[in-house]
Design a protein around this motif. Structure first.
Motif, short mmCIF file in Angstrom:
data_model
loop_
_atom_site.label_atom_id
_atom_site.label_comp_id
_atom_site.label_asym_id
_atom_site.label_seq_id
_atom_site.Cartn_x
_atom_site.Cartn_y
_atom_site.Cartn_z
N LEU A 149 42.39 -25.90 2.11
CA LEU A 149 42.47 -26.78 0.96
C LEU A 149 43.60 -26.36 0.02
CD1 LEU A 149 41.30 -29.18 -0.56
CD2 LEU A 149 39.67 -27.62 -1.66
N GLU A 150 43.76 -25.06 -0.17
CA GLU A 150 44.83 -24.57 -1.03
C GLU A 150 46.20 -24.95 -0.47
OE1 GLU A 150 46.45 -20.37 -3.01
OE2 GLU A 150 44.65 -20.40 -1.75
N LYS A 151 46.33 -24.92 0.88
CA LYS A 151 47.59 -25.29 1.51
C LYS A 151 47.86 -26.78 1.36
CE LYS A 151 48.54 -23.15 5.26
NZ LYS A 151 48.58 -22.68 6.68
N GLN A 152 46.80 -27.60 1.45
CA GLN A 152 46.96 -29.06 1.36
C GLN A 152 47.13 -29.55 -0.07
OE1 GLN A 152 43.64 -30.89 3.34
NE2 GLN A 152 44.29 -30.25 5.38
N THR A 153 46.51 -28.84 -1.03
CA THR A 153 46.57 -29.28 -2.43
C THR A 153 47.18 -28.17 -3.28
OG1 THR A 153 44.26 -28.53 -2.79
CG2 THR A 153 44.60 -30.84 -2.14
N THR A 154 46.37 -27.56 -4.13
CA THR A 154 46.83 -26.45 -4.97
C THR A 154 45.75 -25.39 -5.04
OG1 THR A 154 45.92 -27.40 -7.00
CG2 THR A 154 48.18 -28.05 -6.41
N ALA A 155 46.15 -24.21 -5.51
CA ALA A 155 45.18 -23.13 -5.67
C ALA A 155 44.12 -23.50 -6.71
CB ALA A 155 45.89 -21.85 -6.09
N ALA A 156 44.54 -24.25 -7.74
CA ALA A 156 43.59 -24.66 -8.78
C ALA A 156 42.53 -25.60 -8.22
CB ALA A 156 44.34 -25.32 -9.94
N THR A 157 42.94 -26.52 -7.36
CA THR A 157 41.99 -27.45 -6.75
C THR A 157 41.02 -26.70 -5.84
OG1 THR A 157 43.57 -29.27 -6.81
CG2 THR A 157 41.77 -29.47 -5.24
N ALA A 158 41.55 -25.77 -5.04
CA ALA A 158 40.68 -24.99 -4.16
C ALA A 158 39.71 -24.14 -4.96
CB ALA A 158 41.53 -24.10 -3.25
N ARG A 159 40.17 -23.59 -6.06
CA ARG A 159 39.29 -22.78 -6.91
C ARG A 159 38.16 -23.63 -7.50
NH1 ARG A 159 40.05 -17.80 -9.26
NH2 ARG A 159 38.73 -17.35 -11.06
N GLU A 160 38.49 -24.86 -7.91
CA GLU A 160 37.47 -25.74 -8.47
C GLU A 160 36.48 -26.17 -7.40
OE1 GLU A 160 35.52 -27.54 -11.55
OE2 GLU A 160 37.27 -26.23 -11.65
N SER A 161 36.93 -26.42 -6.17
CA SER A 161 36.02 -26.77 -5.07
C SER A 161 35.10 -25.60 -4.75
CB SER A 161 36.81 -27.17 -3.83
OG SER A 161 37.27 -28.50 -3.92
N HIS A 162 35.62 -24.39 -4.84
CA HIS A 162 34.79 -23.19 -4.65
C HIS A 162 33.66 -23.17 -5.68
CE1 HIS A 162 33.68 -18.97 -5.45
NE2 HIS A 162 33.95 -18.74 -4.18
N LYS A 163 34.00 -23.50 -6.93
CA LYS A 163 33.01 -23.52 -8.01
C LYS A 163 31.93 -24.58 -7.74
CE LYS A 163 32.69 -24.69 -12.93
NZ LYS A 163 33.48 -25.08 -14.13
N VAL A 164 32.37 -25.77 -7.31
CA VAL A 164 31.43 -26.87 -7.05
C VAL A 164 30.49 -26.51 -5.90
CG1 VAL A 164 31.23 -29.28 -6.32
CG2 VAL A 164 32.99 -28.61 -7.97
N LEU A 165 31.06 -25.99 -4.81
CA LEU A 165 30.24 -25.63 -3.64
C LEU A 165 29.28 -24.50 -3.98
CD1 LEU A 165 29.66 -26.11 -0.67
CD2 LEU A 165 31.49 -24.50 -0.10
N ARG A 166 29.74 -23.52 -4.74
CA ARG A 166 28.87 -22.42 -5.14
C ARG A 166 27.68 -22.93 -5.96
NH1 ARG A 166 31.80 -18.77 -9.10
NH2 ARG A 166 31.14 -20.45 -10.49
N SER A 167 27.94 -23.84 -6.89
CA SER A 167 26.87 -24.41 -7.70
C SER A 167 25.88 -25.21 -6.85
CB SER A 167 27.47 -25.31 -8.78
OG SER A 167 26.48 -25.88 -9.59
#
Length: 384
Positions: A129-147
């Motif tokens: 995901l970081e490669k396809q978008t940005t590190a910020a987007t991947a970090r936010e997806s990590h937060k959503v999945l963790r929640s």
């Protein structure tokens, strides 16, 4: 004659001892599709296992489905959004989470089952995901999945949250470049004749957010006592305009109104009275401080449009309206105001947010303090 062991009645399940020493309970439970299937529960002792058996039976008696196979992420994530996030969190939060679920999590991980998702799969997902978008987007997806998986743990659908074992991508903090004092004064001078001049003064002097500005009502402004409160903020999400509680500590605050804000707000009240008289029967009273010519609340994005237009006309570099909030913190901190007071004025929920966001300003203040210490320590007492 040895006493015969009592058997559980039909439908009450069974408990047996496994070869590994643990106990296993088996109960027929209701499935989401209406069928019945055997569900197993385990415990280190017979008593622990029996307690889990009784919990399963209680759900059976109440007609609560108990899936024997863990749900796929494509099934759990929409359920979690609608039943956990939507009723309890702000609409803006729900909208942000929904985007990550719809665009990234379901397409890339939706086929995985909750119980089988591994640490490696989460790590590979984030890297992709970081490669396809940005590190910020991947970090936010990590937060959503963790929640989402934390909620699954609470409902005992899984025993551990593998996302907590994966480090989120690191993101470089955005360089803040708010206006200098001279730029701020130049903007205020240029904006003096604008219909939203008082709104800009509130953004700069008190760090009000855009939603807080357009949601402000006259009943929350006391010009005689020089006090102001923010009870609501107006947001537009998914094409719908609505009012919500403000972020952080705002809803509990009564702020002193700086003198620079009083005259613009008095002018705004007089201007609004003139608009009301001119509109006549077309006036729609809403009680808001900032309104259109017919009394309706101002559209949130129009505040930023006017802010940008004034800055361009004044020949200033264009910044976000939210950067005026950063400018407020910068000026307060540079003036020697304690971070705790800055936190209260900006309505941050935790002082760590203030410190992390405005570290560069705090460091400048620290350098100035250290230079004072240098001058003090270099003084030598007069020798007789």
């Amino acid at each position: 004659m040895a006493a015969q062991r009592k058997r559980n009645p039909n439908g009450a399940g069974t408990i047996t001892k496994r070869k590994d020493g643990r106990y296993q309970a088996a109960v027929y439970v209701l499935q989401p599709d209406g069928t019945r299937a055997r569900k197993f529960a385990y415990g280190k002792t017979w008593t622990e296992c029996d307690a889990k058996r009784r919990e399963l039976l209680a759900k059976v008696e109440n007609g609560v489905p108990v899936p024997t196979k863990s749900a796929k992420l494509s099934e759990w994530l929409p359920y979690w959004l609608d039943n956990v996030i939507k009723p309890r969190r702000k609409r803006t939060t729900y909208a942000k989470y929904e985007i990550h679920v719809r665009l990234y999590l379901v397409p890339m991980l939706g086929a995985k089952r909750l119980e089988s998702l591994s640490v490696g799969e989460v790590r590979r997902f984030l890297a992709r995901l970081e490669k396809q978008t940005t590190a910020a987007t991947a970090r936010e997806s990590h937060k959503v999945l963790r929640s989402a998986l934390t909620a699954a743990c609470r409902e005992e659908l899984i025993t551990r949250n593998v996302v907590t074992l994966v480090e989120p991508p690191s993101v470089d903090s955005r360089d803040l470049s708010p206006w200098s004092l001279d730029e701020t004064l130049a903007f205020l001078a240029a904006a003096r004749g604008d219909a939203l001049y008082a709104a800009f003064v509130l953004a700069i002097a008190l760090g009000f957010r855009r939603g807080e500005i357009v949601g402000l009502r006259w009943e929350d402004v006391d010009l005689d006592k020089r006090e102001i409160r923010v009870r609501k903020q107006r947001q537009r999400v998914g094409g719908e305009l609505y009012e919500d509680d403000p972020k952080g500590r705002r809803r509990r605050q009564t702020l002193p109104l700086p003198a620079i804000c009083v005259a613009p707000l008095r002018w705004q009240r007089m201007r609004q009275a003139a608009l009301r008289e001119r509109a006549g029967a077309d006036w729609q009273e809403s009680g808001h401080v900032f309104t259109t010519r017919t009394g309706r609340p101002v559209e949130p994005r129009n505040v930023y449009r006017s802010f940008t237009r004034v800055a361009k006309d004044a020949g200033l570099r264009v910044i976000r309206l939210h950067d005026a909030r950063h400018g407020c913190a910068t000026l307060l901190t540079a003036a020697g105001v304690a971070p705790r007071v800055v936190m209260e004025i900006l309505g941050h929920s935790q002082i760590a947010i203030t410190m992390n966001t405005y570290t560069h300003v705090v460091q400048d203040t620290q350098r100035e303090a250290v230079s004072h210490m240098d001058r003090l320590l270099r003084k030598r007492p007069d020798r007789g």
